[in-house]
Design an enzyme around this catalytic site. Structure first.
Site, PDB file in Angstrom:
ATOM      1  N   GLY A 193       8.176 -10.230   2.304  1.00  0.00           N
ATOM      2  CA  GLY A 193       7.833  -9.244   3.331  1.00  0.00           C
ATOM      3  C   GLY A 193       8.384  -9.689   4.672  1.00  0.00           C
ATOM      4  O   GLY A 193       9.327 -10.482   4.746  1.00  0.00           O
ATOM      5  N   GLU A 226       9.939 -15.114   1.031  1.00  0.00           N
ATOM      6  CA  GLU A 226      11.203 -14.373   1.139  1.00  0.00           C
ATOM      7  C   GLU A 226      11.004 -13.377   2.277  1.00  0.00           C
ATOM      8  O   GLU A 226      10.296 -12.383   2.114  1.00  0.00           O
ATOM      9  CB  GLU A 226      11.505 -13.616  -0.165  1.00  0.00           C
ATOM     10  N   GLU A 237      15.554  -7.273  13.084  1.00  0.00           N
ATOM     11  CA  GLU A 237      15.773  -6.547  11.842  1.00  0.00           C
ATOM     12  C   GLU A 237      15.451  -5.074  12.110  1.00  0.00           C
ATOM     13  O   GLU A 237      14.287  -4.701  12.240  1.00  0.00           O
ATOM     14  CB  GLU A 237      14.798  -7.120  10.799  1.00  0.00           C
ATOM     15  N   CYS A 244      16.237  -6.459   2.958  1.00  0.00           N
ATOM     16  CA  CYS A 244      16.298  -7.784   3.606  1.00  0.00           C
ATOM     17  C   CYS A 244      17.734  -8.250   3.743  1.00  0.00           C
ATOM     18  O   CYS A 244      18.095  -8.926   4.685  1.00  0.00           O
ATOM     19  CB  CYS A 244      15.479  -8.789   2.816  1.00  0.00           C
ATOM     20  N   GLY A 260       4.543 -13.122   7.232  1.00  0.00           N
ATOM     21  CA  GLY A 260       4.696 -14.467   6.657  1.00  0.00           C
ATOM     22  C   GLY A 260       4.005 -15.514   7.521  1.00  0.00           C
ATOM     23  O   GLY A 260       3.327 -16.408   7.014  1.00  0.00           O
ATOM     24  N   GLU A 282       0.832  -1.216   0.000  1.00  0.00           N
ATOM     25  CA  GLU A 282       0.000   0.000   0.000  1.00  0.00           C
ATOM     26  C   GLU A 282       0.866   1.266   0.000  1.00  0.00           C
ATOM     27  O   GLU A 282       0.398   2.349  -0.320  1.00  0.00           O
ATOM     28  CB  GLU A 282      -0.949  -0.004   1.205  1.00  0.00           C
TER      29      GLU A 282
END
Ligand code: NAD
Length: 504
Positions: A242, A264, A398, A298, A247, A192
Site C-alpha cells: 500500500g 511493498e 506519487e 506502484c 506503511g 475496503e
C-alpha cells in the site's frame, strides 16, 4: 480530446451484486454493519460486505494462532502443501472470468488486463507450490571433528496480510501462496474498495481442502481492522502492500511487539532516455508504463528523464501514441484504460496537474477529466506534462494517475542525480543501445528493480520490492518464500567427551 479513441458500449454482462462475509476459523461470518462498493466506471452497486471491527479481527487472529500452534499445519510436508496450492490454482483458472469481471467492477481496470492478471495469479499459486517442496536450510560440516551445525528454516508463524485496491487478486497471490508454502497461517484484509475477489479466493481455499483457521479473511477498514492486525501480539509478521504513509503507521503500530515487517510501498519510477536509444521502442513502452492501470500502479513509469537533444522528438512520439490509446468502458474488451478509483482520487490527480501548470510546466496533452457517454463514473484523460523541474510535487510525489512528467538532462551524472532524487526507490529504467551505459546506470540507480530497454516485465521467478521509502523485504522468487521463514541455528556435539567447564 476528440481524437482519442473512446469506447462506450459494454459487451460483458453485469453480475448481481456480491455479498461478502468474513472467513473466520473456517466459517463464513456476518457483522452487524455492512459497507458497499459501487463501480467507479458505471456507478452501479457491485458489492455489499460485512464491516469487521475489533471482535472479528480478534477472532480471526486467535483462529490463525490456534491453527499455527496446534493444528499440525506448520508441520505438514511440502508435498502436502504443494498439492493444495496446485488445487487452488486450478480453481482460479476455472473461475477466471467471474473473478476478472468483479475486479473490473470494483477497481475500474479494463477486462482484458484483468483476465491476464487472474491468469498470472494462478501461475503464482503454481510457482509457490513448486517452492513448497524446495524449502531447506544449510549444514556446516567444518566446525571441527566434534561439532555439526545445521540451519533450519521454520515458518515464521501468523502473518497479517493487508492489501491495496489497485491489483487486489494479484497482490494477495504474491503473498498468500508463498506464506502457505512456508507453513504459515494468515489473516488477510483486502482494501475496503475491492474486497470481493479475496472472498472468492477464500471460497476456493475451502473447496481445495485448506484446514480451518489456516487462512482467515476480515473485511473492513484500516481503522480498526488493519491497525489491530498490525499491533496484535499474537501476530508474528505483517506483510503490507500500500502507500508509504500507511506503511509508516503500520511500522509505528507494530513497534510495540517488534514483529517482522515486509512492505511493498509507493514509487516515483524514473526512466532515463539517452540520445542513442531506439526512440520508437521507448515511446511505446513509456506510453504503456504511464497509462497501464490508469497510472494507478506502484510501478507506474510516472516520470521520464530524457536527454535534451531528443526530448522534443520523444515527447512528440509519446503524445501521438497517447492519442491512440483506447480509454473507455472497462467492461469493453478493446478498452486499455478504464476508470479512476474514486472522485477524491480524481481530484487529487487534477490538483497535481494544476499545481505543475502554475509552477511553469506545460501540458502537452490532456490535463482534464474525460466524459464518456453513458458512464457516470470518473475518468481522467491521458496527460503529458513537459518542462517539469525536480522541485515540483509532480516530479517527486506519487500522482497515481495517467499523468506523465517529462524532465530533461544533459549528461550521465545529472541523469543519475535526477533519477535518485526521489524519496522512493521501487523501480527504474534506462533506454540506450550502448550496453555499458545501461549497466553503469543499473549499478548507480537506487531501485529494487531496473529495466533496460523495456518496462514493467515481471516473472514469478524474479524478486520484487523497493529500497528507500518504497519498502523493505522482497516478494516473488525464492526470496518471496524465505520472507515467511525464520532461521533456527542447531549446533550439535556429535562425539562424547565434551571438556568440562567446572574443573576438578
Ligand atoms: P493504502 O495505503 O491507502 O491502503 C492499503 C491497505 O491498507 C488497505 O487495505 C487499507 O484499508 C489499509 N489501511 C489503511 N490504513 C491502515 C492502518 N492505519 N493500518 C493498517 N492498515 C491500514 O493504499 P491504496 O490506496 O489501497 O493503494 C495504493 C498504494 O499502494 C500506492 O501508494 C501504491 O504505490 C501502493 N502499491 C505498492 C505496490 C508495491 O508492490 N510496491 C503494489 C501496489 C500498490
Amino acid at each position: 480530446m476528440n481524437d482519442l479513441t473512446l469506447i462506450d458500449s459494454a459487451s460483458v454482462a453485469m453480475p448481481e451484486p456480491f455479498v461478502g462475509r468474513h472467513l473466520i476459523d473456517g466459517a463464513w461470518t456476518d457483522s452487524a454493519e455492512t459497507f458497499q462498493r459501487h463501480s467507479p466506471a458505471h456507478g452501479t452497486l457491485v458489492s455489499t460486505s460485512a464491516k469487521g471491527g475489533v471482535t472479528e479481527t480478534e477472532a480471526a487472529i486467535a483462529a490463525a494462532r490456534r491453527a499455527f500452534d496446534t493444528s499440525g499445519w506448520a508441520e505438514t510436508s511440502g508435498k502436502y502443501r504443494a498439492t493444495l496450492l496446485l488445487k487452488v490454482a486450478d480453481l482460479i483458472d476455472a473461475r477466471r472470468e467471474e473473478i476478472a469481471v468483479m475486479e473490473v467492477l470494483e477497481s475500474g481496470k479494463p477486462i482484458s488486463q484483468s483476465r491476464a492478471e487472474i491468469e498470472g495469479a494462478a501461475d503464482l499459486w503454481r510457482y509457490a507450490a513448486s517452492l513448497a517442496r524446495t524449502i531447506h536450510g544449510d549444514s556446516h560440516n567444518s566446525l571441527g571433528p566434534d561439532m555439526l551445525g545445521v540451519v533450519l528454516r521454520d515458518p515464521i508463524g501468523v502473518v497479517s496480510m493487508i492489501t491495496p485496491w489497485n491489483f487486489p487478486f494479484l497482490i494477495v497471490s504474491q503473498k498468500l501462496p508463498f506464506a502457505l508454502a512456508a507453513g504459515c497461517t494468515a489473516v488477510v484484509k483486502p482494501s475496503e474498495m475491492t474486497p470481493s475477489t479475496t472472498v472468492m479466493l477464500g471460497e476456493m481455499l475451502i473447496e481445495a481442502g485448506l484446514p480451518k483457521g489456516v487462512v482467515n479473511i476480515v473485511l473492513g477498514f484500516g481503522d480498526p481492522v488493519g491497525a489491530l492486525m498490525s499491533a496484535h501480539d499474537s501476530v508474528d509478521m505483517v506483510s503490507f502492500t500500500g502507500s508509504t504513509g500507511v506503511g509508516k503507521r503500520i511500522a509505528a503500530a507494530a513497534s510495540g511487539t517488534l514483529k517482522k515487517l515486509s512492505f511493498e510501498l509507493g514509487g516515483k519510477n524514473p526512466q532515463v532516455i539517452f540520445p542513442d536509444a531506439d526512440l520508437d521502442a521507448a515511446a511505446d513502452a513509456i506510453t504503456f508504463g504511464i497509462y497501464f492501470n490508469a497510472g494507478e500502479c506502484c510501478n507506474s513509469g510516472s516520470r521520464i528523464i530524457v536527454h535534451e537533444d531528443v526530448a522534443e522528438a520523444l515527447t512528440n512520439k509519446i503524445v501521438a501514441l497517447s492519442r491512440k490509446v483506447p480509454f473507455g468502458d472497462p467492461l469493453h474488451p478493446d478498452t486499455q484504460v478504464g476508470a479512476i478509483i474514486s472522485p477524491e482520487h480524481q481530484a487529487k490527480i487534477a490538483g497535481y496537474v494544476r499545481d505543475a501548470q502554475s509552477g511553469g510546466a506545460k501540458v502537452a496533452l490532456g490535463g482534464q477529466a474525460l466524459t464518456l457517454d453513458g458512464l457516470p463514473g470518473q475518468f481522467y484523460g491521458p496527460t503529458v506534462v513537459t518542462g517539469v523541474t525536480p522541485d515540483m510535487p509532480i516530479a517527486r510525489d506519487e500522482v497515481f494517475g495517467p499523468v506523465l512528467a517529462v524532465l530533461t538532462f544533459r549528461d550521465f551524472d545529472e541523469a543519475i542525480q535526477l533519477a535518485n532524487g526521489a524519496t522512493y526507490g521501487l523501480s527504474a529504467g534506462v533506454w540506450s543501445t550502448n550496453m555499458h551505459t545501461c549497466l553503469q546506470f543499473a549499478r548507480k540507480v537506487q531501485a529494487g528493480t531496473v529495466w533496460t530497454n523495456t518496462w514493467m516485465d515481471g516473472f514469478p521467478e524474479m524478486p520484487f520490492g523497493g529500497v528507500k521509502q518504497s519498502g523493505q523485504g522482497r516478494e516473488l522468487g525464492r526470496y518471496g518464500l524465505e520472507e515467511f521463514t525464520e532461521l533456527k541455528t542447531l549446533t550439535m556435539r556429535v562425539t562424547p567427551g565434551r571438556d568440562n567447564w567446572v574443573k576438578g
